[in-house]
Scaffold this motif. Structure first.
Motif, PDB file in Angstrom:
ATOM      1  N   TRP A  79      19.098  61.913  60.391  1.00  0.00           N
ATOM      2  CA  TRP A  79      19.681  63.238  60.537  1.00  0.00           C
ATOM      3  C   TRP A  79      21.179  63.144  60.307  1.00  0.00           C
ATOM      4  O   TRP A  79      21.779  62.082  60.432  1.00  0.00           O
ATOM      5  CB  TRP A  79      19.370  63.878  61.891  1.00  0.00           C
ATOM      6  CG  TRP A  79      19.888  63.138  63.090  1.00  0.00           C
ATOM      7  CD1 TRP A  79      19.210  62.235  63.854  1.00  0.00           C
ATOM      8  CD2 TRP A  79      21.209  63.224  63.666  1.00  0.00           C
ATOM      9  NE1 TRP A  79      20.017  61.756  64.865  1.00  0.00           N
ATOM     10  CE2 TRP A  79      21.252  62.351  64.775  1.00  0.00           C
ATOM     11  CE3 TRP A  79      22.352  63.957  63.351  1.00  0.00           C
ATOM     12  CZ2 TRP A  79      22.381  62.191  65.560  1.00  0.00           C
ATOM     13  CZ3 TRP A  79      23.494  63.780  64.142  1.00  0.00           C
ATOM     14  CH2 TRP A  79      23.485  62.916  65.230  1.00  0.00           C
ATOM     15  N   SER A  80      21.760  64.264  59.971  1.00  0.00           N
ATOM     16  CA  SER A  80      23.195  64.347  59.724  1.00  0.00           C
ATOM     17  C   SER A  80      23.650  65.757  60.058  1.00  0.00           C
ATOM     18  O   SER A  80      22.908  66.715  59.811  1.00  0.00           O
ATOM     19  CB  SER A  80      23.482  64.046  58.255  1.00  0.00           C
ATOM     20  OG  SER A  80      24.817  64.332  57.939  1.00  0.00           O
ATOM     21  N   LYS A  81      24.855  65.880  60.627  1.00  0.00           N
ATOM     22  CA  LYS A  81      25.413  67.207  60.870  1.00  0.00           C
ATOM     23  C   LYS A  81      26.926  67.133  60.777  1.00  0.00           C
ATOM     24  O   LYS A  81      27.535  66.126  61.140  1.00  0.00           O
ATOM     25  CB  LYS A  81      24.972  67.761  62.222  1.00  0.00           C
ATOM     26  CG  LYS A  81      25.491  67.009  63.425  1.00  0.00           C
ATOM     27  CD  LYS A  81      25.004  67.651  64.711  1.00  0.00           C
ATOM     28  CE  LYS A  81      25.510  66.868  65.911  1.00  0.00           C
ATOM     29  NZ  LYS A  81      25.046  67.430  67.168  1.00  0.00           N
ATOM     30  N   TYR A  89      30.707  67.419  61.720  1.00  0.00           N
ATOM     31  CA  TYR A  89      31.381  67.299  63.010  1.00  0.00           C
ATOM     32  C   TYR A  89      32.854  67.017  62.758  1.00  0.00           C
ATOM     33  O   TYR A  89      33.181  66.052  62.057  1.00  0.00           O
ATOM     34  CB  TYR A  89      30.749  66.181  63.837  1.00  0.00           C
ATOM     35  CG  TYR A  89      31.340  66.065  65.220  1.00  0.00           C
ATOM     36  CD1 TYR A  89      30.914  66.894  66.248  1.00  0.00           C
ATOM     37  CD2 TYR A  89      32.327  65.132  65.486  1.00  0.00           C
ATOM     38  CE1 TYR A  89      31.456  66.795  67.518  1.00  0.00           C
ATOM     39  CE2 TYR A  89      32.882  65.035  66.752  1.00  0.00           C
ATOM     40  CZ  TYR A  89      32.439  65.860  67.764  1.00  0.00           C
ATOM     41  OH  TYR A  89      32.976  65.765  69.024  1.00  0.00           O
ATOM     42  N   SER A 108      31.218  63.768  59.626  1.00  0.00           N
ATOM     43  CA  SER A 108      29.822  64.025  59.983  1.00  0.00           C
ATOM     44  C   SER A 108      29.343  63.020  61.009  1.00  0.00           C
ATOM     45  O   SER A 108      29.810  61.887  61.053  1.00  0.00           O
ATOM     46  CB  SER A 108      28.916  63.910  58.754  1.00  0.00           C
ATOM     47  OG  SER A 108      29.234  64.892  57.806  1.00  0.00           O
TER      48      SER A 108
END
Length: 131
Positions: free
Chosen positions: A85-87, A89, A93
């Protein structure tokens, strides 16, 4: 992508650990110089990390692997896995990395974390006694 960890043991650091990583596509390195990153938390099977590296273009490739290098106590650990997963930030990220199964890496991470934690506890006791 939703990803739910299946393990209970996870150590969250008070201060993130400096680390480096390289990306591999079909077994070949993508970047020659490793990217800088910070490990936020760790378990024997993976890490949560942060990096300012711009790697979004690679994340949709199903054959992408990541090799993370870090020291928890005294030993350099090199573990390979998948970004699950990656988001976005801050100015980079956060990534969740699931390491490939390797009993030696699992045991090394547990051993290094135990040694690190013992040193932290002793340091805390010394600090309280000293002041």
């Amino acid at each position: 992508m939703n990803f739910k960890r299946q393990e209970g043991f996870r150590f969250v650091f008070n201060e993130a650990i400096d680390a480096k990583f390289k990306l591999r596509l079909n077994g070949r390195g993508i970047n020659f110089e490793p990217y800088e990153c910070k490990i936020i938390d760790i378990s024997p099977r993976g890490v949560k990390m942060f990096s300012e590296a711009k790697i979004g273009e690679y994340l949709n490739n199903t054959t992408l692997q990541i090799e993370v290098q870090f020291v928890l106590d005294v030993t350099m650990i090199r573990a390979t896995g998948e970004i699950v997963w990656s988001k976005p930030y801050a100015n980079g990220s956060q990534f969740g990395v699931l390491f490939h199964e390797d009993e030696n890496i699992d045991e090394l991470i547990i051993s290094e974390m135990k040694q690190r934690r013992k040193k932290e506890v002793l340091q805390d006791k010394f600090t309280k006694i000293k002041y």
